[in-house]
Scaffold this motif. Structure first.
Motif, PDB file in Angstrom:
ATOM      1  N   HIS A   1       1.191   8.569  -4.910  1.00 24.97           N
ATOM      2  CA  HIS A   1       0.135   9.378  -4.286  1.00 24.97           C
ATOM      3  C   HIS A   1       0.775  10.564  -3.550  1.00 24.97           C
ATOM      4  O   HIS A   1       0.769  10.614  -2.305  1.00 24.97           O
ATOM      5  CB  HIS A   1      -0.688   8.530  -3.301  1.00 24.97           C
ATOM      6  N   PRO A   2       1.342  11.531  -4.266  1.00 27.61           N
ATOM      7  CA  PRO A   2       2.091  12.627  -3.626  1.00 27.61           C
ATOM      8  C   PRO A   2       1.247  13.509  -2.723  1.00 27.61           C
ATOM      9  O   PRO A   2       1.693  13.883  -1.631  1.00 27.61           O
ATOM     10  CB  PRO A   2       2.641  13.417  -4.816  1.00 27.61           C
TER      11      PRO A   2
ATOM     12  N   GLU B   1      -1.584  12.821  -1.127  1.00 25.56           N
ATOM     13  CA  GLU B   1      -1.990  12.079   0.072  1.00 25.56           C
ATOM     14  C   GLU B   1      -0.818  11.960   1.056  1.00 25.56           C
ATOM     15  O   GLU B   1      -0.999  12.093   2.273  1.00 25.56           O
ATOM     16  CB  GLU B   1      -2.486  10.685  -0.297  1.00 25.56           C
ATOM     17  N   TYR B   2       0.384  11.709   0.508  1.00 25.86           N
ATOM     18  CA  TYR B   2       1.557  11.554   1.373  1.00 25.86           C
ATOM     19  C   TYR B   2       1.897  12.861   2.077  1.00 25.86           C
ATOM     20  O   TYR B   2       2.044  12.901   3.305  1.00 25.86           O
ATOM     21  CB  TYR B   2       2.753  11.080   0.561  1.00 25.86           C
ATOM     22  N   ILE B   3       2.009  13.924   1.336  1.00 25.73           N
ATOM     23  CA  ILE B   3       2.417  15.211   1.907  1.00 25.73           C
ATOM     24  C   ILE B   3       1.374  15.729   2.902  1.00 25.73           C
ATOM     25  O   ILE B   3       1.708  16.227   3.982  1.00 25.73           O
ATOM     26  CB  ILE B   3       2.674  16.241   0.795  1.00 25.73           C
ATOM     27  N   SER B   4       0.105  15.584   2.559  1.00 21.40           N
ATOM     28  CA  SER B   4      -0.957  16.114   3.426  1.00 21.40           C
ATOM     29  C   SER B   4      -1.060  15.342   4.735  1.00 21.40           C
ATOM     30  O   SER B   4      -1.386  15.923   5.782  1.00 21.40           O
ATOM     31  CB  SER B   4      -2.308  16.079   2.693  1.00 21.40           C
ATOM     32  N   ARG B   5      -0.758  14.049   4.709  1.00 21.30           N
ATOM     33  CA  ARG B   5      -0.855  13.242   5.936  1.00 21.30           C
ATOM     34  C   ARG B   5       0.453  13.253   6.732  1.00 21.30           C
ATOM     35  O   ARG B   5       0.448  13.415   7.950  1.00 21.30           O
ATOM     36  CB  ARG B   5      -1.214  11.791   5.578  1.00 21.30           C
ATOM     37  N   ALA B   6       1.577  13.081   6.037  1.00 28.62           N
ATOM     38  CA  ALA B   6       2.861  12.944   6.731  1.00 28.62           C
ATOM     39  C   ALA B   6       3.393  14.265   7.259  1.00 28.62           C
ATOM     40  O   ALA B   6       4.144  14.286   8.235  1.00 28.62           O
ATOM     41  CB  ALA B   6       3.890  12.308   5.799  1.00 28.62           C
ATOM     42  N   PHE B   7       3.018  15.372   6.648  1.00 30.63           N
ATOM     43  CA  PHE B   7       3.547  16.674   7.045  1.00 30.63           C
ATOM     44  C   PHE B   7       2.417  17.640   7.383  1.00 30.63           C
ATOM     45  O   PHE B   7       2.460  18.817   7.033  1.00 30.63           O
ATOM     46  CB  PHE B   7       4.430  17.241   5.935  1.00 30.63           C
ATOM     47  N   ASP B   8       1.437  17.136   8.092  1.00 31.91           N
ATOM     48  CA  ASP B   8       0.292  17.954   8.506  1.00 31.91           C
ATOM     49  C   ASP B   8       0.661  18.755   9.750  1.00 31.91           C
ATOM     50  O   ASP B   8       0.760  18.210  10.850  1.00 31.91           O
ATOM     51  CB  ASP B   8      -0.913  17.055   8.777  1.00 31.91           C
ATOM     52  N   LEU B   9       0.872  20.058   9.583  1.00 30.34           N
ATOM     53  CA  LEU B   9       1.262  20.914  10.693  1.00 30.34           C
ATOM     54  C   LEU B   9       0.057  21.482  11.445  1.00 30.34           C
ATOM     55  O   LEU B   9       0.220  22.186  12.441  1.00 30.34           O
ATOM     56  CB  LEU B   9       2.131  22.066  10.184  1.00 30.34           C
ATOM     57  N   GLY B  10      -1.138  21.174  10.971  1.00 27.30           N
ATOM     58  CA  GLY B  10      -2.333  21.756  11.585  1.00 27.30           C
ATOM     59  C   GLY B  10      -3.160  20.769  12.388  1.00 27.30           C
ATOM     60  O   GLY B  10      -4.339  21.021  12.656  1.00 27.30           O
TER      61      GLY B  10
ATOM     62  N   GLU C   1       0.837  -1.199   0.000  1.00 31.36           N
ATOM     63  CA  GLU C   1       0.000   0.000   0.000  1.00 31.36           C
ATOM     64  C   GLU C   1       0.877   1.255   0.000  1.00 31.36           C
ATOM     65  O   GLU C   1       1.787   1.390   0.804  1.00 31.36           O
ATOM     66  CB  GLU C   1      -0.902   0.011   1.240  1.00 31.36           C
ATOM     67  N   ARG C   2       0.585   2.175  -0.927  1.00 29.61           N
ATOM     68  CA  ARG C   2       1.356   3.410  -1.033  1.00 29.61           C
ATOM     69  C   ARG C   2       0.482   4.655  -0.907  1.00 29.61           C
ATOM     70  O   ARG C   2       0.991   5.773  -1.001  1.00 29.61           O
ATOM     71  CB  ARG C   2       2.124   3.446  -2.358  1.00 29.61           C
ATOM     72  N   ASP C   3      -0.792   4.476  -0.689  1.00 32.25           N
ATOM     73  CA  ASP C   3      -1.701   5.595  -0.461  1.00 32.25           C
ATOM     74  C   ASP C   3      -1.792   5.838   1.041  1.00 32.25           C
ATOM     75  O   ASP C   3      -2.321   5.014   1.785  1.00 32.25           O
ATOM     76  CB  ASP C   3      -3.083   5.273  -1.037  1.00 32.25           C
TER      77      ASP C   3
END
Length: 423
Positions: A231-232, A234-243, A66-68
């Motif tokens: 899934h760029p 999805e990755y950025i929004s989940r892994a680097f969520d500062l909020g 899984e990559r998403d």
């Protein structure tokens, strides 16, 4: 007079005499004693599962292809850590077959490795008297976080301390790579980033800073490549969520704030404002005092960057102070601190307390008070208010303390004065 008292507290040797080796010997003794204690904890104290099963479920999803990031979840919720977390815990699962007991042994070794790195930072910086190193081994909560909880915070902070050791030995490029690796395990390490960036500007050429930052960014791209490729967003929004907004009930600090205010954007913005303001004030009046202040220094570096290829080396004490204080400012301004987050700054507490001018008895009381707050479960409005008060008192003590002379050798002082005038 204050300097004489500080040297006596540290047990400093007079010029021309052999260096005081008591801190080194005592650190070695503490490591052996704490290793025995960790072994006893693993053997006899019951393990309490919190995030381990969730970690293993997330690792299984990753290993199955899984990559998403939006589809990688555990029983505590979705995966919210960068990709380095998955690689590290995949390796841990391979070594332990997903079993808790061997993982505890592995984390016990990690605890000693981390403590060794921290001891090295303390011995090199020479801020504490030798006996005060024992405070680093006295936290019930930290032992629990490492060997009874197996949190990824432990791995991230061990890598961070390894990066700091490299940096005090002026291995900046390798230090930045390890620092980026720590961020890839958990993003709290970014609290150290502003301090680290300012130190890089002081110790490296502009070209060196750019290359070091590119190397750190390359680590993130390399580790996240499988997810960025497929899934760029999805990755950025989940892994680097500062909020992210944490649950009010589990917070150790600001528990006295009503939940409606606790989760509000207004509180988040106010704390961010205080965080950035405090960083700038400390940088201008403390960390860059001997360079003419932050703004003059930055103007000089970027206004005529090609004229300075390499600035002089700085004391380990100065590097550790800037890193630890910068992180502590972030801790004071954090909206939510969960119990495992204590590992983010516990190992800096003795250092920070001895950077203040408080009497030793007050330092010990503050240390014990912070530890007490972190061992009250669940936290209460009173314990969280006390913790905030202690944090602010320590920060005030750091502000009131004189800025240390940052240069390696006194003979560099004329050069530093010239540098300050040029800025």
């Amino acid at each position: 007079m204050a300097r004489t008292r500080t040297m006596k507290e540290r047990g400093a040797s007079a010029p021309g005499t052999p260096a005081d080796r008591r801190p080194l010997y005592f650190a070695a003794f503490l490591l052996l004693a704490d290793a025995a204690l960790v072994a006893l904890i693993v053997a006899f104290v019951p393990y309490t599962k919190i995030d381990w099963d969730a970690y293993m479920s997330q690792v299984d999803a990753f290993r199955e292809g899984e990559r998403d990031y939006t589809k990688i979840e555990g029983d505590t919720g979705p995966l919210v850590y960068p990709a380095g977390f998955l690689y590290v815990y995949s390796a841990i699962k391979f070594l332990t077959a997903g079993q808790v007991f061997p993982a505890q042994i592995l984390f016990g070794v990690l605890y000693i490795v981390n403590l060794s790195l921290v001891m090295l930072l303390y011995v090199k910086s020479e801020v504490l008297p030798w006996w005060a190193l024992g405070l680093l081994c006295l936290s019930k909560r930290i032992h629990s976080i490492f060997v009874l909880r197996l949190f990824n915070d432990c791995i991230a902070m061990t890598l961070l301390h390894a990066a700091m050791v490299l940096i005090i030995y002026h291995k900046w490029y390798l230090g930045l790579i390890i620092f980026s690796g720590a961020v890839s395990v958990k993003m709290n390490v970014l609290l150290f980033a502003p301090s680290l960036f300012l130190l890089m500007l002081k110790a490296m050429s502009i070209k060196g800073v750019v290359f070091a930052l590119l190397g750190a960014a390359g680590v993130q791209v390399l580790l996240g490549f499988p997810f960025l490729l497929s899934h760029p967003v999805e990755y950025i929004s989940r892994a680097f969520d500062l909020g992210r907004v944490f649950i009010h009930f589990w917070s150790v600090n600001f528990k006295f704030v009503p939940e409606k205010l606790f989760v509000s954007k207004e509180l988040a913005v106010a704390l961010l404002f205080f965080h950035l303001t405090a960083l700038m004030v400390f940088a201008h009046y403390k960390w860059f005092k001997h360079e003419g202040g932050l703004f003059r220094f930055v103007h000089s570096r970027f206004g005529d960057a090609t004229s300075i290829q390499q600035l002089i080396s700085y004391k380990p004490e100065h590097i550790v102070t800037v890193m630890f204080v910068g992180n502590f400012i972030g801790i004071v301004c954090a909206r939510s601190l969960h119990y495992q987050f204590y590992s983010w700054y516990f190992y800096s507490l003795p250092f920070l307390l001895w950077r203040t001018q408080f009497p030793t008895v007050v330092r010990i009381i503050l240390f014990v008070g912070v530890e007490l707050c972190w061992n009250i479960y669940p936290s209460t409005a009173y314990s969280s208010l006390l913790l905030l008060f202690l944090h602010i008192l320590i920060l005030f003590g750091l502000w009131r303390s004189p800025a240390e002379y940052p240069y390696v050798d006194k003979k560099d002082k004329p050069h530093s004065n010239k540098l300050g005038k040029a800025m």
